[in-house]
Design an enzyme around this catalytic site. Structure first.
Site, PDB file in Angstrom:
ATOM      1  CD  GLU A  85       9.648  10.174  -2.674  1.00  0.00           C
ATOM      2  OE1 GLU A  85      10.602  10.457  -3.410  1.00  0.00           O
ATOM      3  OE2 GLU A  85       8.525   9.844  -3.087  1.00  0.00           O
ATOM      4  CG  HIS A 119      -1.554   1.343   1.520  1.00  0.00           C
ATOM      5  ND1 HIS A 119      -2.602   1.851   0.795  1.00  0.00           N
ATOM      6  CD2 HIS A 119      -1.258   2.280   2.461  1.00  0.00           C
ATOM      7  CE1 HIS A 119      -2.931   3.041   1.285  1.00  0.00           C
ATOM      8  NE2 HIS A 119      -2.124   3.326   2.288  1.00  0.00           N
ATOM      9  CE1 TYR A 129       8.949  19.743   3.397  1.00  0.00           C
ATOM     10  CE2 TYR A 129      10.753  18.219   3.788  1.00  0.00           C
ATOM     11  CZ  TYR A 129       9.793  19.084   4.265  1.00  0.00           C
ATOM     12  OH  TYR A 129       9.674  19.282   5.606  1.00  0.00           O
ATOM     13  CB  SER A 137      11.652   9.141 -10.267  1.00  0.00           C
ATOM     14  OG  SER A 137      10.546   8.445  -9.819  1.00  0.00           O
ATOM     15  CG  ASP A 179       6.230  17.643 -26.685  1.00  0.00           C
ATOM     16  OD1 ASP A 179       6.584  17.099 -25.630  1.00  0.00           O
ATOM     17  OD2 ASP A 179       5.351  17.180 -27.427  1.00  0.00           O
TER      18      ASP A 179
END
Lengths: 529, 293
Positions: A258, A79, A260, A173, A108
């Site tokens: 992470e 989760h 923030y 990421s 773009d």
């Protein structure tokens, strides 16, 4: 119909009109990729939410009823992982893809093919993570923070799959962040100076920097877990000269920035919505930029406040306590500025504004409980209780996720060209608002009374509050189905056509484009005064 | 100025390569996850095959994507603005690599400065040392772990010193290759770049020799406690980066033989040389913190 014709017309300038599945698989278009990110995030939100329902069903009564403790642990772990890496972060990346080029007058993203790659590796990573739940021994069960030695000595074999899937999430990421940062540096239209950029662009610029700085550290942490578990190293084993506490330092050096990463873009969204529905300019634009920057810099020197009880010299605890409390200053500046923007404005309460207002109030509650947790002697009592769970769900659900919903309601008419179903949207808002507080507010009380987190059973005296929490949880889960229905209607382009500006007080380049925004925008740069 | 560049803005055509790359990464992650388990348990399984399939797909994707890219670049389809995007993207990618190494350097510093002394009772941890491992002594390099594993420390003289000199010279030759390219002196460019590649290969060869020496004669292995862990992971990841850097330089060399790159337009060369300087800087840090100190 006119939209389709318009799209075709626009595509004539460029490449042949993409169609069918290839449009989505091969796409280099920031709007298509943004849509893919947002739908992926929403699906993951529902999957992760279903796991939360399992958790709340088990906790409805004391004792063990529905699931085995080991499966319960897998549910809390996956989760968390899904909501952080699968829902909130891709949703923000999707919003960045849709909005950043339109807001800075770029045609773009700067690196469109890498943009495609960074999205399409995500479904694979989550397939692996979810598949591990059905394998021998089950999925990861050590909490999303995968503390050693839970993830090394005491974990099962699927830890290897967990490690590699986290690697891919990290690669995704990092590539997404490089794309955003290069787009902002290199693709602004002439005249779009730094201090004219919309705050959503500013906050994402700083978020992208944080991502590039800390995702590799997470990759290092999972790599050390892998070698400790399978190749006989002892980074986190004192018998070999390592230290399990070192894991926590490395993990939280990633983990705090992470936090923030998951809230700075939300600040940008709220800073766009509040002025529109207050019909005033944002109060203190420059101070917002500086506040965002200082939050990002401070986020690198506060990580150990997650580990006050795990063994540190007192001097270090004091340093991390004061550094943490310092963050409330720039955050307070932001909340003040939002309130000051509304002061004497002509407020109206459209759905995005409702979510934005709920964000300000509820995120501040989460921020204040964070301030309580930052105090070392107090944290000794709160650590690993439901008070912590209440705190980070207030900042992540009523903070990050409410801001994402606000953003979707705010920009959806621009994307589809049609107003969404306002009745459904209001039902979604009020059901979510009430249920989310029934869900998370009592967690403060059971936490302060000493109920530990990540345990499938609890002492009898917590039963009443837990039933309330579970009922709130189920209601919040069901409320999101209203959102799903609304989004499906919106994607089928049902609803009243909207004007280019959509909202009466909206300002910015994206509102000068036609609604829906054409497939290619700003092939020639706009003039920015 | 900026106005003109915008009107030439180039939106890349749709491409099948990213999706091939996504399949490759999926196979690699899934295969590697199973392969690691099968290897450590001595079981047989399909993990290795899936991993191999993934790696082959990845190489196929890289070759295809780069060919496509080079073709477009040589056809003059790219604008100056795209060149800037590529350069900035590469710079940020190198920054992410720096942070990856930072995690392992961080582990090294934490172990040396905090974890190992604490195990011997430093700070207010007197009882930790007394109760857990009373005979343990905190020294660095940690040649005897609290658990009793013994090893020997790698000296900085000999191979590591030669390797440092080799890599630092290669950084200089790489720079001169770049200077030659900018002066359009193709002959010197080939010479300097070729020399850089040779030096890179010698470095890698000596690194392998050092590893063999460590494993066979010094009892310094990946299982030798925190000293061996940080030593092998830092030098190992660095070696992987040198390998990648050397491959990049070899590809650049063949492109130069085919007449690619001009004094004005040579992003790929610049990116490759940045990457090479980056692995050199990491090595200098390594040599200082892992070997000398």
């Amino acid at each position: 119909m006119s939209t389709a014709a318009e799209e075709l017309h626009h595509d004539d300038h460029h490449h042949h009109a993409p169609s069918g599945i290839k449009r989505w698989l091969y796409t280099t278009n920031h709007k298509d990729i943004g849509t893919l990110y947002l739908w992926f995030a929403f699906i993951m939100f529902l999957v992760g939410g279903a796991m939360a329902m399992v958790i709340r069903a088990e906790l409805f009564q004391p004792g063990l009823q529905i699931v085995e403790p080991n499966f319960f642990n897998q549910m809390t772990t996956v989760h968390g992982l899904i909501m952080v890496f699968g829902a909130v972060m891709p949703a923000f990346t999707g919003l960045a893809n849709w909005l950043v080029p339109m807001m800075i007058g770029a045609p773009d993203m700067a690196l469109p093919r890498m943009n495609n790659w960074s999205f399409w590796i995500l479904p694979g990573a989550f397939t692996i993570l979810l598949a591990s739940l059905f394998m021998e021994g089950g999925g990861p069960a050590f909490g999303w923070t995968f503390y050693a030695p839970l993830s090394t000595t005491y974990s099962n074999d699927t830890t290897a799959l967990f490690v590699f899937s986290v690697h891919i999430m990290g690669i995704s990421s990092i590539m997404g962040a490089i794309n955003v940062i290069v787009t902002i540096f290199n693709m602004r239209a002439p005249g779009m100076t730094w201090m004219k950029m919309p705050l959503f662009v500013w906050t994402w610029l700083i978020t992208a920097f944080l991502l590039i700085a800390v995702m590799p550290v997470l990759a290092g942490a999972v790599t050390m877990v892998l070698t400790d578990k399978f190749f006989g190293t002892s980074f986190f084993d004192a018998a070999g000269g390592g230290d399990p506490v070192m894991f926590q330092h490395i993990f939280w050096f990633f983990g705090h920035p992470e936090v923030y990463i998951m809230i700075l873009p939300a600040f940008g969204i709220i800073s766009a919505i509040i002025p529109t529905f207050s019909r005033k300019k944002l109060f203190g634009y420059a101070s917002m930029v500086y506040a965002t920057t200082s939050i990002a810099l401070l986020s690198f020197i506060v990580w150990a406040h997650h580990m006050f009880t795990t063994g540190m010299p007192v001097a270090a605890e004091l340093f991390f306590m004061f550094a943490t409390m310092l963050i409330s200053v720039p955050t307070g500046v932001k909340v003040f500025n939002w309130v000051a923007t509304m002061w004497r404005g002509s407020l109206s309460f459209e759905v995005p504004m409702l979510f934005a207002l709920a964000f300000i109030v509820l995120f501040t509650i989460g921020g204040l409980s964070g301030l309580m947790l930052a105090i070392v002697p107090v944290d000794f009592q709160y650590h690993d209780t439901y008070f912590v769970v209440a705190h980070f769900h207030y900042v992540l659900v009523t903070g990050a996720i409410f801001s994402i919903m606000a953003a979707v309601y705010y920009w959806l008419p621009k994307w589809t060209g049609k107003m969404f179903d306002i009745t459904l949207a209001k039902w979604h808002f009020w059901c979510s608002l009430i249920s989310v507080n029934v869900l998370f507010f009592p967690m403060h009380f059971v936490g302060l009374a000493g109920m530990p987190r990540r345990i499938p059973d609890y002492a009898l005296q917590f039963a009443d509050f837990n039933q309330w929490i579970s009922i709130g949880g189920f209601a919040f889960g069901l409320s999101q189905l209203i959102f799903l229905a609304l989004l499906i209607k919106a994607c089928r382009k049902q609803g009243e056509p909207v004007t280019d500006q959509v909202w009466e007080g909206a300002e910015g380049l994206e509102w000068e484009l036609p609604s829906p925004a054409p497939y290619h925008t700003f092939e020639t740069p706009p003039v920015i005064k | 100025m900026a106005q003109q560049e915008y009107e030439k803005y180039y939106v890349p055509d749709q491409s099948p390569w990213p999706i091939v790359g996504a399949v490759a990464l999926f196979l690699i992650a899934f295969g590697a996850g199973n392969f690691v388990v099968e290897q450590t348990k001595g079981e047989s399984g399909s993990g290795g095959w899936i991993l191999t399939a993934g790696l082959v797909t990845l190489i196929f994707m890289l070759v295809g994507w780069f060919r496509h890219q080079i073709h477009e670049s040589m056809a003059g389809m790219y604008s100056a603005q795209l060149g800037r995007s590529y350069r900035q993207g590469m710079a940020w990618f190198i920054f992410s690599e720096v942070m990856f190494f930072a995690a392992f350097f961080g582990a090294l510093f934490y172990a040396r400065v905090i974890a190992v002394p604490w195990l011997d009772g430093a700070g207010n941890n007197a009882m930790t040392g007394e109760i857990l491992w009373p005979s343990f002594e905190a020294i660095w390099p940690l040649v005897q772990t609290p658990g009793g594993i013994e090893t020997t420390a790698m000296p900085w003289t000999g191979l590591p010193l030669y390797n440092t000199i080799i890599l630092m010279i290669s950084s200089v030759t790489c720079h001169y290759a770049h200077v030659a390219l900018e002066k359009n002196d193709r002959k010197k460019l080939k010479m300097w770049l070729g020399l850089t590649i040779v030096l890179g290969c010698i470095f890698l060869f000596l690194q392998v020799e050092e590893y063999i020496h460590a494993y066979t004669e010094m009892n310094l292995t990946l299982q030798s406690g925190i000293y061996g862990n940080t030593f092998f992971l830092l030098t190992g990841f660095h070696g992987m980066h040198v390998t990648l850097g050397t491959i990049i330089l070899i590809v650049l060399f063949f492109r130069i033989l085919k007449g690619h790159f001009t004094p004005e337009n040579h992003f790929a060369f610049q990116a490759g040389s940045w990457y090479w300087h980056f692995v050199d800087v990491v090595w200098v840090m390594l040599f200082f913190f892992v070997y000398i100190l």
